[in-house]
Design a protein around this motif. Structure first.
Motif, PDB file in Angstrom:
ATOM      1  N   UNK A  30       0.806  -1.214   0.000  1.00 38.21           N
ATOM      2  CA  UNK A  30       0.000   0.000   0.000  1.00 38.21           C
ATOM      3  C   UNK A  30       0.844   1.270   0.000  1.00 38.21           C
ATOM      4  N   UNK A  31       2.166   1.125   0.053  1.00 37.82           N
ATOM      5  CA  UNK A  31       3.041   2.295   0.190  1.00 37.82           C
ATOM      6  C   UNK A  31       3.273   2.957  -1.152  1.00 37.82           C
ATOM      7  N   UNK A  32       3.172   4.284  -1.172  1.00 36.02           N
ATOM      8  CA  UNK A  32       3.564   5.043  -2.351  1.00 36.02           C
ATOM      9  C   UNK A  32       4.912   5.693  -2.061  1.00 36.02           C
ATOM     10  N   UNK A  33       4.903   6.874  -1.500  1.00 33.89           N
ATOM     11  CA  UNK A  33       6.166   7.573  -1.240  1.00 33.89           C
ATOM     12  C   UNK A  33       6.790   7.129   0.080  1.00 33.89           C
ATOM     13  N   UNK A  34       8.097   7.110   0.094  1.00 32.14           N
ATOM     14  CA  UNK A  34       8.896   6.941   1.307  1.00 32.14           C
ATOM     15  C   UNK A  34       9.959   8.023   1.303  1.00 32.14           C
ATOM     16  N   UNK A  35      10.343   8.452   2.491  1.00 34.10           N
ATOM     17  CA  UNK A  35      11.364   9.491   2.521  1.00 34.10           C
ATOM     18  C   UNK A  35      11.817   9.820   3.916  1.00 34.10           C
ATOM     19  N   UNK A  36      12.343  11.029   4.029  1.00 32.19           N
ATOM     20  CA  UNK A  36      12.986  11.454   5.278  1.00 32.19           C
ATOM     21  C   UNK A  36      12.619  12.888   5.644  1.00 32.19           C
ATOM     22  N   UNK A  37      12.377  13.079   6.899  1.00 28.27           N
ATOM     23  CA  UNK A  37      12.320  14.392   7.521  1.00 28.27           C
ATOM     24  C   UNK A  37      13.477  14.470   8.505  1.00 28.27           C
ATOM     25  N   UNK A  76      12.090  -3.004  -0.364  1.00 28.90           N
ATOM     26  CA  UNK A  76      11.186  -2.136   0.412  1.00 28.90           C
ATOM     27  C   UNK A  76      11.975  -1.166   1.283  1.00 28.90           C
ATOM     28  N   UNK A  77      13.013  -0.621   0.705  1.00 25.94           N
ATOM     29  CA  UNK A  77      13.943   0.217   1.463  1.00 25.94           C
ATOM     30  C   UNK A  77      14.189   1.528   0.736  1.00 25.94           C
ATOM     31  N   UNK A  78      14.225   2.598   1.515  1.00 27.79           N
ATOM     32  CA  UNK A  78      14.600   3.905   0.985  1.00 27.79           C
ATOM     33  C   UNK A  78      15.914   4.314   1.641  1.00 27.79           C
ATOM     34  N   UNK A  79      16.747   4.970   0.861  1.00 30.99           N
ATOM     35  CA  UNK A  79      18.072   5.369   1.320  1.00 30.99           C
ATOM     36  C   UNK A  79      18.212   6.888   1.237  1.00 30.99           C
ATOM     37  N   UNK A  80      19.068   7.415   2.089  1.00 30.96           N
ATOM     38  CA  UNK A  80      19.448   8.813   2.013  1.00 30.96           C
ATOM     39  C   UNK A  80      20.963   8.867   2.087  1.00 30.96           C
ATOM     40  N   UNK A  81      21.584   9.177   0.961  1.00 30.79           N
ATOM     41  CA  UNK A  81      23.033   9.344   0.907  1.00 30.79           C
ATOM     42  C   UNK A  81      23.333  10.799   1.196  1.00 30.79           C
ATOM     43  N   UNK A  91      20.856  16.567  13.365  1.00 35.04           N
ATOM     44  CA  UNK A  91      19.423  16.472  13.629  1.00 35.04           C
ATOM     45  C   UNK A  91      19.049  15.015  13.843  1.00 35.04           C
ATOM     46  N   UNK A  92      17.838  14.815  14.299  1.00 33.68           N
ATOM     47  CA  UNK A  92      17.245  13.484  14.269  1.00 33.68           C
ATOM     48  C   UNK A  92      16.558  13.337  12.922  1.00 33.68           C
ATOM     49  N   UNK A  93      16.852  12.254  12.244  1.00 31.15           N
ATOM     50  CA  UNK A  93      16.296  12.009  10.915  1.00 31.15           C
ATOM     51  C   UNK A  93      15.231  10.916  11.039  1.00 31.15           C
ATOM     52  N   UNK A  94      14.056  11.226  10.507  1.00 29.10           N
ATOM     53  CA  UNK A  94      12.913  10.326  10.626  1.00 29.10           C
ATOM     54  C   UNK A  94      12.482   9.841   9.244  1.00 29.10           C
ATOM     55  N   UNK A  95      12.367   8.561   9.107  1.00 29.09           N
ATOM     56  CA  UNK A  95      11.846   7.958   7.890  1.00 29.09           C
ATOM     57  C   UNK A  95      10.324   7.986   7.934  1.00 29.09           C
ATOM     58  N   UNK A  96       9.701   8.138   6.772  1.00 26.13           N
ATOM     59  CA  UNK A  96       8.250   8.032   6.704  1.00 26.13           C
ATOM     60  C   UNK A  96       7.855   7.205   5.486  1.00 26.13           C
ATOM     61  N   UNK A  97       6.651   6.672   5.551  1.00 23.79           N
ATOM     62  CA  UNK A  97       6.074   5.937   4.424  1.00 23.79           C
ATOM     63  C   UNK A  97       4.615   6.331   4.308  1.00 23.79           C
ATOM     64  N   UNK A  98       4.223   6.709   3.116  1.00 28.55           N
ATOM     65  CA  UNK A  98       2.850   7.143   2.869  1.00 28.55           C
ATOM     66  C   UNK A  98       2.031   6.008   2.289  1.00 28.55           C
ATOM     67  N   UNK A  99       0.979   5.665   2.988  1.00 31.33           N
ATOM     68  CA  UNK A  99      -0.014   4.715   2.535  1.00 31.33           C
ATOM     69  C   UNK A  99      -1.342   5.450   2.626  1.00 31.33           C
ATOM     70  N   UNK A 100      -2.351   4.847   3.184  1.00 33.92           N
ATOM     71  CA  UNK A 100      -3.569   5.608   3.447  1.00 33.92           C
ATOM     72  C   UNK A 100      -3.301   6.635   4.539  1.00 33.92           C
ATOM     73  N   UNK A 101      -2.371   6.314   5.401  1.00 31.03           N
ATOM     74  CA  UNK A 101      -1.891   7.271   6.402  1.00 31.03           C
ATOM     75  C   UNK A 101      -0.383   7.316   6.310  1.00 31.03           C
ATOM     76  N   UNK A 102       0.217   8.233   7.045  1.00 28.79           N
ATOM     77  CA  UNK A 102       1.677   8.332   7.064  1.00 28.79           C
ATOM     78  C   UNK A 102       2.196   7.557   8.275  1.00 28.79           C
TER      79      UNK A 102
END
Length: 114
Positions: A30-37, A76-81, A91-102
């Motif tokens: 169900x995941x579309x976007x994944x990323x980092x804040x 099923x992995x997102x990376x941040x180089x 900072x604290x880096x937080x991964x997120x994944x967008x489905x019907x909710x985040x």
């Protein structure tokens, strides 16, 4: 439900590099976007980068040229180089994944010393 597990944070000197990973499990179909804040002490959480399942990537303007987001759909992995790190990247880096909710990961600390 989606579970996110982050890894790769740590302490690095200015100018160094780190690679963050975020692996998703559970209802991954169900995941579309994944990323980092990221969120530094006393500051608001800000979007760093994201990557969609279709291959589009985005990096915040202030980090373009230094940070790169990528995604391995098979894992099923997102990376941040993160290259050419600066103390202000601390900072604290937080991964997120967008489905019907985040969904959010637990966060991983990145500390850049001068």
């Amino acid at each position: 439900q989606v579970q996110l597990v982050e890894s790769g944070g740590g302490l690095v000197q200015a100018g160094g590099s780190l690679r963050l990973s975020c692996a998703a499990s559970g209802r991954i179909g169900s995941i579309n976007a994944m990323g980092w804040y990221r969120q530094a002490p006393g500051k608001q959480r800000e979007l760093v980068a994201d990557a969609t399942s279709g291959g589009r990537t985005y990096v915040a303007d202030s980090m373009k040229g230094r940070f790169t987001a990528s995604r391995d759909n098979a894992k099923n992995t997102v990376y941040l180089q993160m290259n050419s790190l600066k103390p202000e990247d601390t900072a604290a880096y937080y991964c997120f994944a967008d489905s019907r909710i985040r969904y959010w990961g637990q966060g991983t600390q990145v500390t850049v010393s001068s």
